[in-house]
Design an enzyme around this catalytic site. Structure first.
Site, PDB file in Angstrom:
ATOM      1  N   ASN A  22       0.874  -1.166   0.000  1.00 10.38           N
ATOM      2  CA  ASN A  22       0.000   0.000   0.000  1.00 10.38           C
ATOM      3  C   ASN A  22       0.916   1.222   0.000  1.00 10.38           C
ATOM      4  O   ASN A  22       1.460   1.599   1.036  1.00 10.38           O
ATOM      5  CB  ASN A  22      -0.885  -0.043   1.256  1.00 10.38           C
ATOM      6  CG  ASN A  22      -1.859   1.112   1.325  1.00 10.38           C
ATOM      7  OD1 ASN A  22      -1.775   2.052   0.528  1.00 10.38           O
ATOM      8  ND2 ASN A  22      -2.778   1.053   2.268  1.00 10.38           N
ATOM      9  N   ARG A 107      -2.482  -2.029  -3.562  1.00 11.56           N
ATOM     10  CA  ARG A 107      -3.666  -1.189  -3.425  1.00 11.56           C
ATOM     11  C   ARG A 107      -3.523  -0.043  -4.422  1.00 11.56           C
ATOM     12  O   ARG A 107      -2.532   0.679  -4.405  1.00 11.56           O
ATOM     13  CB  ARG A 107      -3.752  -0.632  -2.010  1.00 11.56           C
ATOM     14  CG  ARG A 107      -4.907   0.318  -1.871  1.00 11.56           C
ATOM     15  CD  ARG A 107      -4.896   1.031  -0.543  1.00 11.56           C
ATOM     16  NE  ARG A 107      -6.049   1.893  -0.441  1.00 11.56           N
ATOM     17  CZ  ARG A 107      -6.062   3.046   0.200  1.00 11.56           C
ATOM     18  NH1 ARG A 107      -4.977   3.467   0.816  1.00 11.56           N
ATOM     19  NH2 ARG A 107      -7.137   3.776   0.254  1.00 11.56           N
ATOM     20  N   HIS A 196     -12.448   3.383  -0.571  1.00 14.30           N
ATOM     21  CA  HIS A 196     -12.520   2.381   0.512  1.00 14.30           C
ATOM     22  C   HIS A 196     -13.260   1.120   0.054  1.00 14.30           C
ATOM     23  O   HIS A 196     -13.757   0.361   0.877  1.00 14.30           O
ATOM     24  CB  HIS A 196     -13.275   2.912   1.754  1.00 14.30           C
ATOM     25  CG  HIS A 196     -12.577   4.000   2.502  1.00 14.30           C
ATOM     26  ND1 HIS A 196     -13.282   4.986   3.143  1.00 14.30           N
ATOM     27  CD2 HIS A 196     -11.263   4.232   2.725  1.00 14.30           C
ATOM     28  CE1 HIS A 196     -12.416   5.820   3.734  1.00 14.30           C
ATOM     29  NE2 HIS A 196     -11.198   5.380   3.490  1.00 14.30           N
ATOM     30  N   ARG A 257     -10.959  15.972   6.717  1.00 19.80           N
ATOM     31  CA  ARG A 257     -11.740  16.403   5.544  1.00 19.80           C
ATOM     32  C   ARG A 257     -13.134  16.851   5.967  1.00 19.80           C
ATOM     33  O   ARG A 257     -13.739  16.243   6.852  1.00 19.80           O
ATOM     34  CB  ARG A 257     -11.875  15.258   4.531  1.00 19.80           C
ATOM     35  CG  ARG A 257     -10.582  14.799   3.919  1.00 19.80           C
ATOM     36  CD  ARG A 257     -10.843  13.850   2.749  1.00 19.80           C
ATOM     37  NE  ARG A 257      -9.623  13.193   2.342  1.00 19.80           N
ATOM     38  CZ  ARG A 257      -9.405  11.875   2.463  1.00 19.80           C
ATOM     39  NH1 ARG A 257     -10.333  11.069   2.957  1.00 19.80           N
ATOM     40  NH2 ARG A 257      -8.261  11.364   2.065  1.00 19.80           N
ATOM     41  N   GLU A 400      -8.249  -4.746   4.993  1.00 14.40           N
ATOM     42  CA  GLU A 400      -8.057  -4.471   3.569  1.00 14.40           C
ATOM     43  C   GLU A 400      -6.892  -5.274   2.996  1.00 14.40           C
ATOM     44  O   GLU A 400      -6.955  -5.706   1.849  1.00 14.40           O
ATOM     45  CB  GLU A 400      -7.830  -2.961   3.368  1.00 14.40           C
ATOM     46  CG  GLU A 400      -9.112  -2.171   3.580  1.00 14.40           C
ATOM     47  CD  GLU A 400      -8.886  -0.675   3.760  1.00 14.40           C
ATOM     48  OE1 GLU A 400      -8.507  -0.276   4.878  1.00 14.40           O
ATOM     49  OE2 GLU A 400      -9.084   0.079   2.804  1.00 14.40           O
TER      50      GLU A 400
END
Ligand code: AMP
Length: 429
Positions: A22, A107, A196, A257, A400
């Site tokens: 990742n 990823r 996601h 965010r 993940e």
């Protein structure tokens, strides 16, 4: 660089390890998994790449005690980071030159509309991922660097891209399109892609398992609440709505965010506050959300401050939870029938107060949380709603990396078990 296809009967057919990478702009996270039992052999992280204060943390998991080793000092770039990680793995007898390594799974944040499944990376696929940089300027360049670095390390090995957007490509057109001029939108590939996806896919499947049903039998709302946060509505195993859009900025209140705002706020900031586009980008992506509201983006710290009577922290928490509730209500309407609301990721898995507050008052939707069950701390998927509740509320830890390893290994293994070459050069649709 196109990897050499593997043939049935080659030594690599027996290979059952997958390296998951990742790659972020200044970090690389990695995990080496043994797909015989899907266990981790080692995990690691290289952070602050390119700075004097770079750091590598490596934890082998094959022995009894998982002891983390640390390296500090400048690691110049992604190539140096992967080389350092490879050295650490080799020191544990897990070198990446091993014939046991079957593939490397990456990823990749943005796969646009083209990549709806994990895909073996070829020159052509990499070019296509590069073409998506304008819609994912913060993420895809780092992913591409990670892929190129890994290819240089093991040019013979299949490298697989697993896209954050892929799970959301099943969204109906009416959910994916913004109500803006169609020609402008299409010319610039502006639409809602969602992110996601690997987590939403994994967690929605696990939730069905927890309910003792197949994914096709259930409708679930997944709330992935990490530092980034997104919700999805999953009907019979297919994503029909998600809260992130063209970029990960849309939707829920996140660590840094803003999530949803009136787009006119940006014109206002430009015209009235005199801010540049880049400054607004930084404001909304890095200095907003919980951090912008109260100066902290870690939910643990926010709860501690609330316990001490801090009003700014309390308001930030309320705004965060209010947005969550709006999405739970909206996605209940989108799905019609909801079987489970599922919390996952750092906040969702660990913050009982967030779960309690998000579900409070939603009895009319069939949603109730049992305080005792909600207080239990566990790394296992679990129900936190009482038996009598019409809709299950659950906590399902996301994974993940395991999902990327599974998808990578399935793609490489499927071709091999069919006696085919690994389908390099093809998009697996
Ligand atoms: P993630 O992006 O999934 O790694 O989630 C990171 C976030 O999870 C952190 O910024 C915290 O806000 C939150 N988090 C992690 N551990 C806890 C905890 N024990 N209680 C509340 N929030 C937590």
């Amino acid at each position: 660089m196109t990897p050499t296809p593997m043939k049935e009967g080659s030594a690599a057919v027996q290979a059952r390890r997958v390296l998951v990478l990742n790659s972020g702009s200044s970090s690389v996270k990695y995990q080496l998994l043994d797909m015989n039992d899907r266990s981790r052999l080692a995990i690691g992280l290289v952070e602050r790449i390119g700075e004097e204060t770079s750091r590598l943390l490596h934890t082998p998991l094959t022995g009894g005690d998982a002891e983390t080793r640390e390296r500090t000092g400048r690691i110049a770039d992604h190539a140096a980071a992967l080389k350092a990680a490879a050295e650490e793995l080799a020191a544990d007898g897990l070198g990446l030159d091993s014939p046991e390594l079957a593939a490397i799974g990456h990823r990749v944040v943005h796969g646009g509309l083209r990549f709806t499944r994990p895909t073996v990376i070829t020159d052509e696929v990499l070019t296509e991922i590069e073409r998506l940089v304008p819609v994912a300027p913060l993420h895809n360049p780092a992913n591409i660097t990670g892929i190129r670095t890994a290819q240089a390390l093991r040019p013979d090995l299949p490298q697989v891209a697993v896209f954050d957007t892929a799970f959301h490509t099943t969204m109906p057109e009416y959910a994916a399109r913004y109500a803006i001029d169609v020609e402008t939108a299409d010319a610039h590939r502006i639409r809602r892609y969602g992110f996601h996806g690997t987590s939403h896919a994994y967690v929605s499947r696990k939730a069905a398992e927890l309910l003792g049903r197949t994914p096709e039998e259930v409708n679930v709302i997944v709330l992935h609440l990490g530092n980034g946060a997104s919700a999805s509505a999953v009907a019979a195993g297919r994503c029909v709505e998600t809260s992130m859009g063209l970029t990960p900025l849309e939707g829920l209140v996140m660590g840094t965010r803003s999530g949803d705002i009136d787009p006119a706020v940006t014109f206002h900031l430009k015209r009235v506050a005199g801010m540049s586009t880049d400054e607004i980008d930084v404001l909304l992506n890095k200095k907003s959300g919980l951090l912008g509201l109260c100066g902290d983006n870690d939910m643990r710290e926010i709860r501690r401050r609330i316990d001490e009577g801090d009003e700014r922290a309390a308001l930030a928490f309320d705004i965060y939870v209010h947005r969550l509730k709006k999405y739970i209500g909206a996605y209940s309407a989108v799905l019609g029938r909801v079987d489970a609301v599922v919390f996952t990721a750092g906040v969702g898995e660990n913050s009982a107060p967030v779960r309690e507050a998000a579900i409070a008052g939603l009895e009319e939707l069939g949603l109730v949380v049992d305080a005792g069950l909600n207080a239990v701390r566990s790394g296992e998927p679990r129900l936190i709603s009482p038996n009598y509740a019409r809709v299950a509320v659950a906590v399902v830890p996301t994974d993940e990396e395991l999902e990327i390893a599974d998808q990578t290994f399935a793609l490489v293994g499927r071709a091999e078990s069919a006696g085919q070459e690994v389908p390099v050069g093809q998009v697996d649709n």
